[in-house]
Design an enzyme around this catalytic site. Structure first.
Site: not given
Length: 212
Positions: A23, A102, A120, A156, A185
């Protein structure tokens, strides 16, 4: 005559954040909200793994957090239907994927079309999938990076909102490269989410531009 409500008083967009692991991107989102860089509210955190540290982070921040383990559902479609119900019950308008491991079903994507955002660890379309960091190293890439994109049914493959490069250094391992990718990110993802919830994204086919 009463004054018009200011932008500051406008309801903040409500986010459901889906996580499978530590997380850290969830934490980056919460930090950006606290510092005023992201004007939104996380109303639900969901993990497919009951032991995920992301759930602990959410509960410490007093955010409703639930585990939805896949083995409790009869199929992928049934799982995603339950996930969608939880998100709707929380009143979330946006679905934010933060390390959710998932693949979402086409039916789920249709329910929230244009309102699912993912980050990503590669410069898509290069190195899609769950092994992006290892694949970049295996291919001898000199530069990889981070992509924020809207989610479509194909994995993606959604329209790209933002990207940032990260150099691959000699001697990098998957762990050292991933650590640098995470730092990028944590900066880029909250900014891109802010653009999305502000309604600044203009999507034409595969091309995304910013209004204003």
């Amino acid at each position: 005559m009463s004054a018009q409500p200011s932008a500051r008083r406008a309801p903040r967009p409500r986010l459901a954040v889906l996580c499978s692991g530590a997380g850290t991107n969830l934490q980056a989102i919460l930090t950006a909200i606290r510092r005023g860089r992201l004007r939104a509210r996380v109303v639900l955190v969901v993990s497919d793994r009951p032991e995920a540290p992301a759930l602990v982070r959410a509960r410490r921040a007093r955010i409703p957090a639930i585990a939805l383990p896949p083995m409790a559902s009869s199929s992928r479609a049934a799982y995603d239907a339950g996930l969608a119900r939880a998100i709707r019950r929380a009143g979330a308008a946006w679905v934010i994927l933060a390390g959710f491991m998932r693949i979402l079903t086409p039916g789920f994507v249709r329910r929230f079309r244009g309102r699912i955002v993912n980050v990503h660890p590669a410069l898509l379309p290069a190195f899609p999938g769950a092994r992006a960091v290892r694949d970049a190293l295996a291919h001898g890439a000199k530069v990889t990076g981070v992509t924020v994109h809207l989610v479509e049914a194909r994995v993606d493959q959604g329209p790209i909102v933002a990207q940032a490069p990260v150099a691959v250094r000699p001697g990098d391992t998957a762990a050292t490269l991933l650590a640098r990718l995470h730092r990028v990110e944590h900066r880029l993802y909250p900014q891109a989410i802010q653009w999305a919830v502000e309604g600044r994204l203009r999507v034409r086919g595969r091309r995304v531009t910013l209004r204003g």
